[in-house]
Motif scaffolding. Structure first.
Motif, PDB file in Angstrom:
ATOM      1  N   SER A  29       0.848  -1.191   0.000  1.00  0.00           N
ATOM      2  CA  SER A  29       0.000   0.000   0.000  1.00  0.00           C
ATOM      3  C   SER A  29       0.881   1.237   0.000  1.00  0.00           C
ATOM      4  O   SER A  29       2.075   1.168   0.296  1.00  0.00           O
ATOM      5  N   VAL A  30       0.263   2.362  -0.331  1.00  0.00           N
ATOM      6  CA  VAL A  30       0.954   3.643  -0.314  1.00  0.00           C
ATOM      7  C   VAL A  30       0.455   4.425   0.892  1.00  0.00           C
ATOM      8  O   VAL A  30      -0.727   4.762   0.960  1.00  0.00           O
ATOM      9  N   ARG A  31       1.326   4.727   1.842  1.00  0.00           N
ATOM     10  CA  ARG A  31       0.893   5.352   3.084  1.00  0.00           C
ATOM     11  C   ARG A  31       0.685   6.862   2.906  1.00  0.00           C
ATOM     12  O   ARG A  31      -0.385   7.375   3.158  1.00  0.00           O
ATOM     13  N   TRP A  32       1.710   7.555   2.505  1.00  0.00           N
ATOM     14  CA  TRP A  32       1.609   8.993   2.276  1.00  0.00           C
ATOM     15  C   TRP A  32       1.962   9.291   0.824  1.00  0.00           C
ATOM     16  O   TRP A  32       2.817   8.634   0.230  1.00  0.00           O
ATOM     17  N   ALA A  48       2.148  19.921  -0.719  1.00  0.00           N
ATOM     18  CA  ALA A  48       1.006  19.307  -0.058  1.00  0.00           C
ATOM     19  C   ALA A  48       1.299  17.845   0.221  1.00  0.00           C
ATOM     20  O   ALA A  48       2.094  17.216  -0.481  1.00  0.00           O
ATOM     21  N   ASN A  49       0.622  17.329   1.231  1.00  0.00           N
ATOM     22  CA  ASN A  49       0.826  15.960   1.660  1.00  0.00           C
ATOM     23  C   ASN A  49      -0.530  15.371   2.036  1.00  0.00           C
ATOM     24  O   ASN A  49      -1.381  16.078   2.602  1.00  0.00           O
ATOM     25  N   ILE A  50      -0.732  14.096   1.721  1.00  0.00           N
ATOM     26  CA  ILE A  50      -2.002  13.455   2.077  1.00  0.00           C
ATOM     27  C   ILE A  50      -1.726  12.030   2.524  1.00  0.00           C
ATOM     28  O   ILE A  50      -0.928  11.320   1.898  1.00  0.00           O
ATOM     29  N   ASP A  51      -2.385  11.621   3.628  1.00  0.00           N
ATOM     30  CA  ASP A  51      -2.164  10.255   4.090  1.00  0.00           C
ATOM     31  C   ASP A  51      -3.213   9.309   3.518  1.00  0.00           C
ATOM     32  O   ASP A  51      -4.093   9.732   2.765  1.00  0.00           O
ATOM     33  N   TYR A  52      -3.109   8.049   3.890  1.00  0.00           N
ATOM     34  CA  TYR A  52      -3.990   7.028   3.307  1.00  0.00           C
ATOM     35  C   TYR A  52      -5.463   7.315   3.597  1.00  0.00           C
ATOM     36  O   TYR A  52      -6.334   7.001   2.790  1.00  0.00           O
ATOM     37  N   ASP A  53      -5.709   7.946   4.753  1.00  0.00           N
ATOM     38  CA  ASP A  53      -7.085   8.224   5.157  1.00  0.00           C
ATOM     39  C   ASP A  53      -7.613   9.555   4.623  1.00  0.00           C
ATOM     40  O   ASP A  53      -8.727   9.950   4.962  1.00  0.00           O
ATOM     41  N   GLY A  54      -6.797  10.240   3.841  1.00  0.00           N
ATOM     42  CA  GLY A  54      -7.256  11.466   3.217  1.00  0.00           C
ATOM     43  C   GLY A  54      -6.965  12.740   3.981  1.00  0.00           C
ATOM     44  O   GLY A  54      -7.406  13.823   3.585  1.00  0.00           O
ATOM     45  N   ARG A  55      -6.234  12.635   5.062  1.00  0.00           N
ATOM     46  CA  ARG A  55      -5.874  13.847   5.807  1.00  0.00           C
ATOM     47  C   ARG A  55      -4.758  14.561   5.070  1.00  0.00           C
ATOM     48  O   ARG A  55      -3.736  13.968   4.744  1.00  0.00           O
ATOM     49  N   LYS A  95       6.123  12.414  -4.356  1.00  0.00           N
ATOM     50  CA  LYS A  95       6.832  11.522  -3.438  1.00  0.00           C
ATOM     51  C   LYS A  95       5.831  10.613  -2.763  1.00  0.00           C
ATOM     52  O   LYS A  95       4.698  11.018  -2.481  1.00  0.00           O
ATOM     53  N   ALA A  96       6.232   9.373  -2.506  1.00  0.00           N
ATOM     54  CA  ALA A  96       5.348   8.422  -1.838  1.00  0.00           C
ATOM     55  C   ALA A  96       6.124   7.600  -0.823  1.00  0.00           C
ATOM     56  O   ALA A  96       7.295   7.255  -1.050  1.00  0.00           O
ATOM     57  N   TYR A  97       5.470   7.326   0.283  1.00  0.00           N
ATOM     58  CA  TYR A  97       5.986   6.357   1.255  1.00  0.00           C
ATOM     59  C   TYR A  97       5.158   5.087   1.083  1.00  0.00           C
ATOM     60  O   TYR A  97       3.940   5.117   1.252  1.00  0.00           O
ATOM     61  N   VAL A  98       5.855   4.008   0.782  1.00  0.00           N
ATOM     62  CA  VAL A  98       5.216   2.776   0.353  1.00  0.00           C
ATOM     63  C   VAL A  98       5.555   1.645   1.308  1.00  0.00           C
ATOM     64  O   VAL A  98       6.719   1.470   1.676  1.00  0.00           O
ATOM     65  N   TYR A  99       4.521   0.884   1.722  1.00  0.00           N
ATOM     66  CA  TYR A  99       4.763  -0.335   2.485  1.00  0.00           C
ATOM     67  C   TYR A  99       5.186  -1.434   1.519  1.00  0.00           C
ATOM     68  O   TYR A  99       4.442  -1.798   0.602  1.00  0.00           O
ATOM     69  N   GLN A 100       6.394  -1.921   1.781  1.00  0.00           N
ATOM     70  CA  GLN A 100       6.977  -2.850   0.817  1.00  0.00           C
ATOM     71  C   GLN A 100       7.926  -3.768   1.553  1.00  0.00           C
ATOM     72  O   GLN A 100       8.830  -3.300   2.240  1.00  0.00           O
ATOM     73  N   PHE A 101       7.723  -5.063   1.426  1.00  0.00           N
ATOM     74  CA  PHE A 101       8.619  -6.052   2.031  1.00  0.00           C
ATOM     75  C   PHE A 101       8.778  -5.828   3.537  1.00  0.00           C
ATOM     76  O   PHE A 101       9.871  -5.952   4.083  1.00  0.00           O
ATOM     77  N   GLY A 102       7.692  -5.455   4.203  1.00  0.00           N
ATOM     78  CA  GLY A 102       7.708  -5.295   5.649  1.00  0.00           C
ATOM     79  C   GLY A 102       8.263  -3.986   6.155  1.00  0.00           C
ATOM     80  O   GLY A 102       8.440  -3.809   7.364  1.00  0.00           O
ATOM     81  N   SER A 103       8.546  -3.046   5.277  1.00  0.00           N
ATOM     82  CA  SER A 103       9.070  -1.758   5.719  1.00  0.00           C
ATOM     83  C   SER A 103       8.457  -0.627   4.901  1.00  0.00           C
ATOM     84  O   SER A 103       7.818  -0.859   3.880  1.00  0.00           O
ATOM     85  N   LEU A 104       8.673   0.590   5.433  1.00  0.00           N
ATOM     86  CA  LEU A 104       8.146   1.774   4.766  1.00  0.00           C
ATOM     87  C   LEU A 104       9.285   2.419   3.966  1.00  0.00           C
ATOM     88  O   LEU A 104      10.305   2.805   4.539  1.00  0.00           O
ATOM     89  N   ASN A 105       9.121   2.513   2.665  1.00  0.00           N
ATOM     90  CA  ASN A 105      10.186   3.018   1.795  1.00  0.00           C
ATOM     91  C   ASN A 105       9.735   4.271   1.050  1.00  0.00           C
ATOM     92  O   ASN A 105       8.574   4.403   0.677  1.00  0.00           O
TER      93      ASN A 105
END
Length: 118
Positions: A29-32, A48-55, A95-105
């Motif tokens: 998944s893509v977190r931010w 601008a920045n947006i999290d998975y929940d839309g904040r 830019k994206a922070y992605v959950y991948q292989f058990g970590s946030l990248n």
């Protein structure tokens, strides 16, 4: 993971433009998702920045003019830019922070140029 940004171009002052960025590849998944920009001679700054929940949160210079949104199914983030000013001219990066292989990248896209000029 690849981030493909699109939608940049030349626009008149006071005009509008919409940027899009799509994340593709292997991830859970893509977190931010965020947009940054870098104008000539300037440091890269958060737009601008947006999290998975839309904040969402915004840089001071774009509050009230720009709006960020995302589609979690398509792994896409959009930036609607209104009332554009010449000082908004910059290369815009996704830019994206992605959950991948058990970590946030962290991943960056290639940038798309926005020019605001008459």
């Amino acid at each position: 993971v690849q981030l493909q940004a699109s939608g940049g171009g030349l626009v008149l002052p006071g005009g509008s433009l919409r940027l899009s960025c799509v994340a593709s590849g292997s991830f859970e998944s893509v977190r931010w998702m965020s947009w940054y920009r870098q104008g000539a001679g300037n440091e890269r700054e958060l737009v601008a920045n947006i999290d998975y929940d839309g904040r969402a949160d915004y840089g001071d210079s774009v509050k009230g003019r720009f709006s960020i949104s995302r589609d979690n199914v398509k792994n896409m983030v959009d930036l609607q830019m209104n009332s554009l000013r010449p000082e908004d001219t910059a290369v815009y990066f996704c830019k994206a922070y992605v959950y991948q292989f058990g970590s946030l990248n962290e991943y960056w896209g290639q940038g798309t140029l926005v020019t605001v000029s008459s």
